[in-house]
Design an enzyme around this catalytic site. Structure first.
Site, short mmCIF file in Angstrom:
data_model
loop_
_atom_site.label_atom_id
_atom_site.label_comp_id
_atom_site.label_asym_id
_atom_site.label_seq_id
_atom_site.Cartn_x
_atom_site.Cartn_y
_atom_site.Cartn_z
CD GLU A 57 -27.16 -28.88 20.04
OE1 GLU A 57 -26.02 -29.29 20.29
OE2 GLU A 57 -28.01 -29.56 19.42
CG LEU A 116 -62.29 -29.89 -4.61
CD1 LEU A 116 -61.46 -30.92 -3.86
CD2 LEU A 116 -61.89 -29.86 -6.07
CE LYS A 168 -63.02 -31.45 1.09
NZ LYS A 168 -63.22 -30.71 2.35
NE ARG A 201 -62.91 -21.48 -1.26
CZ ARG A 201 -64.07 -21.01 -1.73
NH1 ARG A 201 -64.66 -20.02 -1.09
NH2 ARG A 201 -64.62 -21.50 -2.81
CB CYS A 226 -89.56 -12.62 23.26
SG CYS A 226 -87.83 -12.25 22.88
#
Length: 700
Positions: A63, A111, A143, A164, A439
């Site tokens: 619907e 915060l 939070k 942000r 390495c």
């Protein structure tokens, strides 16, 4: 109007027009369309609220789809009836190549954290001392562990949504956020006397949805996503809103940060959240508690911690805010956080699993990092299949073996970490982890400097490092070469076009256009971005070179002190230590870097390519400070990137899109119709290229 009105009206329209999602809606005359279109929008808005915010739908999906399809068909037939807040405008077909930067009206601060009852009591004591009040009322709410966003509403319309970012400036992701149905496109703030309002929120993905997505990916032999937060953050930054709408994103809002007129700011945080809740936003209102004292705060935090596993979404703690908003200015801020709020962090979650193997990865500056491959384990709704073992000393300290059973923890709900080994469960065939001597990427002998914990590959041509170095050199804080991310860096390296960062400046259009992923336009865009990057200046080059321990701040100090890269090359360790915050380790690292012949050759090639290796001031003057420029069309004098640099050197800012913050739209040849139309609609001043150049000349 109550629920019964909306339900009855929906049924009436479905029946009157014989609507069904699998049928074409009837075509109305324009007069009929005008009469019904606003009713349809109100109905869809109501049903979105019932479904996405209250989780209490009152009609079937079929619907809902039928009335939505009816509205869409009317707008398709009569485009002039489309309004910015129409529910059909949640998804745009435009695909952005970049997200313009926008400044938040109020900074998005972090915060401060508390971890126990004593921390909370200290917070309460500080608030009382600073406010001079004996009794403080607090709001306590979950939070949420998601991607932070800010939403801007003007004259009741949702006009901008941003990430942000760095707290001051974020990315404009309005088109993507419009696809999230818990973000109303229109909200009746004017009823409260509010013209302009900025809200903070979080985009999250529920645990069940996240689990389902990962199950589908693994069924297709794709790697699972790490956690809901990262998936949510990545989703709102997708380039195509049509892809964003496929993600099960929910937005919750939890703070009003800016209001015009300012005297219409709600008096309490509780009242602000209730207002948002009543206007159709998804908020923490139903999970929020008003506490009369700090003991009630502590009790509610502990109660919520005990039920966190049963929640449909991830939380990593609670947020405690002073309820009286009039105290916020008095309590003030630290450099990074408000003094009127704090976060109470829950204890980290733990689980046990088995180390199956250990691989060794090579970082940008050659650090070798051991990574443990784990038997997949669910921890807080996230599947953990690997974890960093950091370095050889960490492995020895914990006495970690392959096939060991280990306890892992998710600190801050994100980073998995090995806490300890269950030595009683160690099998007989457990193997010690042997750190490589060579390495794993290039085979060079690894070295470890005295007093350091990391083994390093010091081969500057190491393939694993080269791609990461290219990406870093092109990154935003370094040379800011748009379009040169990790995938393109890998492509250029594999094609043997870029083996060293200096090779970037010797790329040709003909090199790029024959590569996969590159059409003529994208190839030219990258060439233009590379050309524009040549004028970034010494600090950005130094940071981009990837000298160990030299971050952007240190690079700026070096550039300010020495002015020219060759002065740094000639400087002794003793000279370098004269600079603030540069000690023995950093000075030695700089000398080692410039002591390598291949690095000096790189610098010479950068100089020969025209890269500026001297200091530049961030702004030659502030004559254009406070102005924002947007460019459209092709400029004959220079590329758009160079034009941006010109105005930024005079203190102005730039953006890729026209908004009410735009001061000038600079119009070149073949301008975009959308920017011109929007500038006209918003009353933004448009200027020609000639006028733009005169403005620059007058501002010098």
């Amino acid at each position: 109007m109550n629920d019964k009105f909306f339900i009855d009206k929906t049924k009436e329209i479905l029946k009157t027009y014989n609507l069904s999602p699998d049928k074409h809606p009837p075509k109305l005359s324009k007069e009929e369309a005008i009469k019904i279109i606003n009713t349809l929008r109100e109905l869809i808005n109501y049903h979105d609220y019932r479904y996405y915010v209250l989780n209490q739908p009152v009609i079937s999906d079929a619907e809902y789809d039928a009335i939505y399809k009816f509205l869409k068909s009317i707008e398709d037939n009569y485009p002039d009836l489309i309004t910015p807040d129409s529910l059909t405008q949640r998804v745009s077909s435009d695909i952005s190549s970049t997200f313009p930067q926008v400044k938040h009206l109020a900074p998005m601060l972090s915060l401060d954290n508390t971890y126990n009852e004593d921390d909370l009591r200290d917070f309460d004591r500080r608030v009382k001392e600073l406010s001079g009040k004996e009794h403080i009322e607090y709001c306590v709410e979950p939070k949420y562990d998601g991607a932070g966003i800010s939403l801007l509403y003007e004259n009741d319309l949702f006009v901008r949504g941003a990430t942000r970012g760095d707290g001051e400036v974020g990315e404009d992701v309005t088109k993507n956020l419009k696809t999230i149905k818990t973000i109303p496109l229109r909200a009746n703030f004017s009823k409260q006397g509010i013209r302009l309002l900025e809200i903070r929120g979080e985009v999250i993905i529920n645990k069940d949805d996240f689990k389902k997505i990962n199950e589908e990916r693994m069924a297709e032999n794709l790697p699972p996503y790490a956690n809901p937060r990262n998936l949510a953050a990545g989703s709102i930054r997708l380039q195509d809103p049509q892809e964003v709408v496929k993600r099960p994103l929910t937005a919750l809002v939890y703070q009003i940060t800016y209001v015009e007129p300012t005297n219409n700011m709600p008096k309490t945080h509780y009242g602000a959240i209730k207002m948002l809740h009543d206007l159709g936003f998804k908020t923490p209102f139903l999970d929020m508690k008003l506490c009369k004292n700090i003991q009630e705060v502590i009790d509610y935090c502990r109660y919520f911690e005990s039920k966190r596993e049963s929640l449909p979404y991830e939380i990593d703690g609670m947020v405690i805010k002073v309820n009286d908003i009039s105290l916020y200015d008095e309590l003030g801020f630290t450099s990074h956080a408000p003094r009127w709020a704090t976060a109470f962090k829950f204890k980290a979650k733990q689980a046990t699993t088995i180390i199956l193997d250990v691989i060794f990865s090579v970082g940008r500056v050659g650090n070798i990092t051991p990574v443990a491959k784990l038997e997949p384990v669910s921890l807080g709704g996230v599947t953990i299949s690997s974890v960093s073992l950091f370095n050889e000393d960490f492995i020895r300290e914990k006495d970690i073996h392959i096939k060991d059973t280990v306890i892992i923890e998710r600190a801050g709900e994100v980073i998995p970490y090995v806490v300890s080994v269950v030595k009683e469960a160690r099998p007989k065939d457990a193997k010690p982890i042997v750190f490589p001597k060579y390495c794993p990427s290039c085979g060079s002998k690894l070295v470890k400097a005295p007093g350091e914990v990391a083994w390093r590959c010091i081969n500057i041509s190491c393939p694993a490092q080269v791609v990461l170095r290219i990406r870093h050199f092109a990154s935003k804080d370094a040379m800011d070469i748009k379009g040169l991310g990790e995938a393109v860096a890998q492509l250029l390296y594999d094609a043997k076009l870029v083996k060293n960062i200096a090779d970037i400046y010797y790329l040709k259009f003909s090199d790029l256009v024959r590569l996969p992923r590159f059409a003529k336009k994208s190839a030219q865009n990258l060439i233009d971005a590379i050309e524009a990057s040549k004028r970034r200046g010494l600090a950005r080059v130094l940071y981009g070179l990837g000298i160990r321990y030299v971050g952007l701040t240190t690079a700026k100090k070096l550039a300010s002190y020495y002015k020219d890269i060759w002065n740094i090359v000639k400087a002794s360790e003793e000279d370098l230590r004269n600079i603030e915050d540069i000690g023995d380790i950093v000075a030695r690292s700089i000398k080692e870097f410039f002591g390598l012949e291949q690095n000096i050759n790189t610098i010479k090639r950068l100089e020969e390519a025209g890269v500026l290796l001297k200091e530049v001031s961030e702004a030659v003057s502030n004559k254009l400070a406070g102005l924002q420029f947007v460019f459209t069309g092709t400029l004959s004098c220079c590329t758009r990137e160079v034009a941006r640099q010109m105005v930024e050197s005079l203190g102005a800012t730039t953006s890729d899109s026209v908004t009410h913050h735009t001061s000038y739209l600079v119009v070149g040849q073949d301008p975009g119709a959308t920017k011109l139309r929007k500038a006209n609609m918003l009353g933004i001043k448009t200027i020609s290229e000639e006028e733009f150049l005169r403005l620059l000349e007058d501002s010098k």
